[in-house]
Scaffold this active site. Structure first.
Site, PDB file in Angstrom:
ATOM      1  N   HIS A  48       0.826  -1.071   0.040  1.00 18.23           N
ATOM      2  CA  HIS A  48      -0.030   0.029  -0.138  1.00 18.23           C
ATOM      3  C   HIS A  48       1.048   1.146  -0.136  1.00 18.23           C
ATOM      4  O   HIS A  48       1.411   1.445   1.024  1.00 18.23           O
ATOM      5  CB  HIS A  48      -1.024  -0.194   1.174  1.00 18.23           C
ATOM      6  CG  HIS A  48      -1.874  -1.002   1.344  1.00 18.23           C
ATOM      7  ND1 HIS A  48      -2.873  -0.981   0.326  1.00 18.23           N
ATOM      8  CD2 HIS A  48      -2.050  -2.042   2.056  1.00 18.23           C
ATOM      9  CE1 HIS A  48      -3.723  -2.237   0.581  1.00 18.23           C
ATOM     10  NE2 HIS A  48      -3.309  -3.000   1.749  1.00 18.23           N
ATOM     11  N   ASP A  62      -1.815  -0.723  -4.140  1.00 16.16           N
ATOM     12  CA  ASP A  62      -2.476   0.369  -4.463  1.00 16.16           C
ATOM     13  C   ASP A  62      -1.564   1.479  -4.375  1.00 16.16           C
ATOM     14  O   ASP A  62      -0.764   1.531  -3.525  1.00 16.16           O
ATOM     15  CB  ASP A  62      -3.956   0.734  -3.909  1.00 16.16           C
ATOM     16  CG  ASP A  62      -3.785   0.607  -2.388  1.00 16.16           C
ATOM     17  OD1 ASP A  62      -4.742   0.000  -1.746  1.00 16.16           O
ATOM     18  OD2 ASP A  62      -2.710   0.781  -1.625  1.00 16.16           O
ATOM     19  N   GLU A 112      -1.323  -6.616  -2.077  1.00 20.65           N
ATOM     20  CA  GLU A 112      -2.428  -5.674  -1.889  1.00 20.65           C
ATOM     21  C   GLU A 112      -2.184  -4.122  -2.593  1.00 20.65           C
ATOM     22  O   GLU A 112      -2.403  -3.135  -2.019  1.00 20.65           O
ATOM     23  CB  GLU A 112      -2.799  -5.504  -0.316  1.00 20.65           C
ATOM     24  CG  GLU A 112      -3.278  -6.755   0.322  1.00 20.65           C
ATOM     25  CD  GLU A 112      -3.613  -6.526   1.710  1.00 20.65           C
ATOM     26  OE1 GLU A 112      -3.887  -5.403   2.270  1.00 20.65           O
ATOM     27  OE2 GLU A 112      -3.637  -7.402   2.609  1.00 20.65           O
TER      28      GLU A 112
HETATM   29  O1  G3I Z   1     -20.104  -5.462   6.353  1.00 18.60           O
HETATM   30  C1  G3I Z   1     -20.370  -4.405   7.140  1.00 18.60           C
HETATM   31  C2  G3I Z   1     -21.899  -3.865   6.947  1.00 18.60           C
HETATM   32  O2  G3I Z   1     -22.635  -4.916   7.385  1.00 18.60           O
HETATM   33  C3  G3I Z   1     -21.996  -2.458   7.646  1.00 18.60           C
HETATM   34  O3  G3I Z   1     -23.260  -2.032   7.473  1.00 18.60           O
HETATM   35  C4  G3I Z   1     -20.868  -1.464   7.414  1.00 18.60           C
HETATM   36  C5  G3I Z   1     -21.156   0.072   7.788  1.00 18.60           C
HETATM   37  O4  G3I Z   1     -20.473  -0.165   9.346  1.00 18.60           O
HETATM   38  O5  G3I Z   1     -19.677  -1.951   7.464  1.00 18.60           O
HETATM   39  C6  G3I Z   1     -19.443  -3.156   6.775  1.00 18.60           C
HETATM   40  O6  G3I Z   1     -18.236  -3.667   7.183  1.00 18.60           O
HETATM   41  C7  G3I Z   1     -16.952  -2.950   6.541  1.00 18.60           C
HETATM   42  C8  G3I Z   1     -16.175  -3.843   5.685  1.00 18.60           C
HETATM   43  O7  G3I Z   1     -14.764  -3.269   5.101  1.00 18.60           O
HETATM   44  C9  G3I Z   1     -16.943  -4.500   4.681  1.00 18.60           C
HETATM   45  O8  G3I Z   1     -17.364  -3.375   3.677  1.00 18.60           O
HETATM   46  C10 G3I Z   1     -16.302  -2.321   7.753  1.00 18.60           C
HETATM   47  O9  G3I Z   1     -16.834  -1.442   8.335  1.00 18.60           O
HETATM   48  C11 G3I Z   1     -14.887  -1.681   7.105  1.00 18.60           C
HETATM   49  O10 G3I Z   1     -14.092  -1.394   8.242  1.00 18.60           O
HETATM   50  C12 G3I Z   1     -14.013  -2.945   6.417  1.00 18.60           C
HETATM   51  O11 G3I Z   1     -12.957  -2.110   5.846  1.00 18.60           O
HETATM   52  C13 G3I Z   1     -11.987  -2.934   5.260  1.00 18.60           C
HETATM   53  C14 G3I Z   1     -10.688  -3.167   6.158  1.00 18.60           C
HETATM   54  O12 G3I Z   1      -9.739  -3.942   5.529  1.00 18.60           O
HETATM   55  C15 G3I Z   1     -11.158  -3.253   7.586  1.00 18.60           C
HETATM   56  O13 G3I Z   1      -9.832  -3.212   8.308  1.00 18.60           O
HETATM   57  C16 G3I Z   1     -11.788  -2.687   3.900  1.00 18.60           C
HETATM   58  O14 G3I Z   1     -12.827  -2.824   2.961  1.00 18.60           O
HETATM   59  C17 G3I Z   1     -10.747  -3.506   3.289  1.00 18.60           C
HETATM   60  O15 G3I Z   1     -10.163  -2.817   2.081  1.00 18.60           O
HETATM   61  C18 G3I Z   1      -9.411  -3.492   4.065  1.00 18.60           C
HETATM   62  O16 G3I Z   1      -8.414  -4.411   3.844  1.00 18.60           O
HETATM   63  C19 G3I Z   1      -7.179  -4.374   4.682  1.00 18.60           C
HETATM   64  C20 G3I Z   1      -6.792  -5.833   4.343  1.00 18.60           C
HETATM   65  O17 G3I Z   1      -7.811  -6.661   4.775  1.00 18.60           O
HETATM   66  C21 G3I Z   1      -5.457  -5.908   5.092  1.00 18.60           C
HETATM   67  N1  G3I Z   1      -4.472  -5.118   4.841  1.00 18.60           N
HETATM   68  C22 G3I Z   1      -4.851  -3.954   5.008  1.00 18.60           C
HETATM   69  C23 G3I Z   1      -6.003  -3.346   3.987  1.00 18.60           C
HETATM   70  C24 G3I Z   1      -6.573  -1.981   4.192  1.00 18.60           C
HETATM   71  O18 G3I Z   1      -6.852  -1.832   5.704  1.00 18.60           O
END
Ligand code: G3I
Length: 331
Positions: free
Chosen positions: A218, A249, A247
């Site tokens: 990243h 970007d 990952e």
């Molecule tokens: O699924 C729930 C949904 O039910 C709810 O309505 C909504 C609002 O609260 O949240 C949804 O969950 C979200 C989830 O993504 C799915 O969309 C979480 O809040 C949100 O925090 C989560 O973010 C993800 C993040 O990891 C969490 O730490 C990102 O999409 C994802 O791109 C990111 O990916 C991580 C890798 O797994 C590990 N490396 C770092 C990378 C970036 O943080």
């Protein structure tokens, strides 16, 4: 004499040792909402990538609504899609400090109970997809930015051995899957990348079934592969571990402009050239492919435009540069 030449050439081709355009897998993280509902998103995904990984569908928060319940719907859909389209799929991630369900975080297990919970999760999840998931991010981000073991539910309940145990459980459930340690800010030489190197070297020394290291990558537009990245990649290879960019970007400080996009394109080309030239680099996986679905703006206010297609799915300069190095395969 001619006969032997032909045989020799055929064996090179068969063993794959011939250095014909070896191109690592080119993949992307997949977000479930557009995967299920956006035809344009699916069209680009079908056309451009030969590897996928779930952005969230394989995480505890999505798989484990309750202590006795699993919800495999989204994960099953992605595994089925990968099989149906001839793409490889990475499993992300079995053990992480984030996106853990409330019921787990509020539980107060003994060490043995926590080990049993971890074993059951990994056995059920990895076992379900045995033979169909090519590689797993078994443990994600266990080393903190201060180069020490990161505080987490797993470290607090099991202790540092949770790392080796997770790999052991994953190997038992699918001996053929490639098992990775995955982390960010470990691409160059730093106290953190040294700590990760020490961790995976110790796992190897103990005979733990670990196969690779994932550089999340990243990074910021302008990033270029340099001497330190090559040295870091070399020491991973010398351990007998493979490497994947897991990952990628390349965030841009907004507002974007022609010069910043040019810089970003050069960065994509630099990373692609590195992974293609290094036989130990097995895959280059983007963390999404369209600026319409990226975690960056939410995580890095003032930054965005980090991917290779714009919000209207138009290819950016970074796509063109990347494709010069990674020609599109007919998947
Ligand atoms: O699924 C729930 C949904 O039910 C709810 O309505 C909504 C609002 O609260 O949240 C949804 O969950 C979200 C989830 O993504 C799915 O969309 C979480 O809040 C949100 O925090 C989560 O973010 C993800 C993040 O990891 C969490 O730490 C990102 O999409 C994802 O791109 C990111 O990916 C991580 C890798 O797994 C590990 N490396 C770092 C990378 C970036 O943080």
């Amino acid at each position: 004499m001619k006969f032997y030449l032909v045989v020799g050439l055929c064996s090179l081709i068969v063993t794959g040792s011939a250095t014909f355009s070896r191109t690592p897998y080119f993949g992307t993280a997949v977000a479930m909402d557009p995967f299920r509902n956006d035809r344009e998103y699916r069209a680009v995904l079908d056309r451009e990538f030969d590897m996928i990984v779930a952005e969230n569908a394989f995480k505890w928060s999505e798989l484990r609504p309750g202590p006795d319940t699993f919800d495999f719907d989204d994960a099953d859909a992605l595994v089925a899609y990968a099989s149906a389209t001839g793409k490889k799929i990475r499993g992300h991630t079995l053990v992480w400090h984030r996106q853990l369900p409330k019921w787990l975080l509020e539980s107060k297990p003994s060490r043995d109970e926590a080990i049993a919970i971890l074993r059951e999760h990994i056995s059920r999840v990895v076992g379900r997809y045995a033979g169909r998931v090519d590689a797993w991010d078994v443990v994600n981000e266990a080393i903190d930015d201060d180069a020490k073991m990161r505080d987490s539910f797993w470290l607090r309940t099991i202790g540092p051995d949770y790392v080796g145990l997770a790999f052991e459980f994953a190997h038992d459930a699918d001996p053929k899957a490639k098992l990775y340690y995955n982390d960010y800010s470990i691409e160059d030489l730093s106290p953190k990348s040294d700590a990760v190197f020490d961790l995976v070297r110790d796992l190897k020394k103990k005979g733990v079934a670990i196969d690779g290291v994932g550089w999340q990558a990243h990074v910021i537009a302008g990033f270029r592969i340099g001497r330190e990245h090559l040295q870091n990649s070399k020491r991973i290879r010398e351990l007998g571990l493979e490497l994947s960019i897991t990952e990628l970007d390349l965030r841009i400080e907004l507002p974007s402009n022609v010069e910043k996009l040019r810089l970003q394109a050069d960065s994509f080309a630099s990373i692609a050239r590195f992974c293609k030239a290094d036989k130990n680099c097995k895959a280059l996986v983007m963390w999404g492919f369209t600026d319409a679905h990226s975690w960056i703006p939410g995580a890095f206010p003032g930054f965005g435009d980090a991917l290779i297609f714009d919000t209207s799915f138009r290819p950016k300069q970074g796509y063109d540069e990347l494709r010069r190095v990674f020609p599109r395969k007919q998947v």
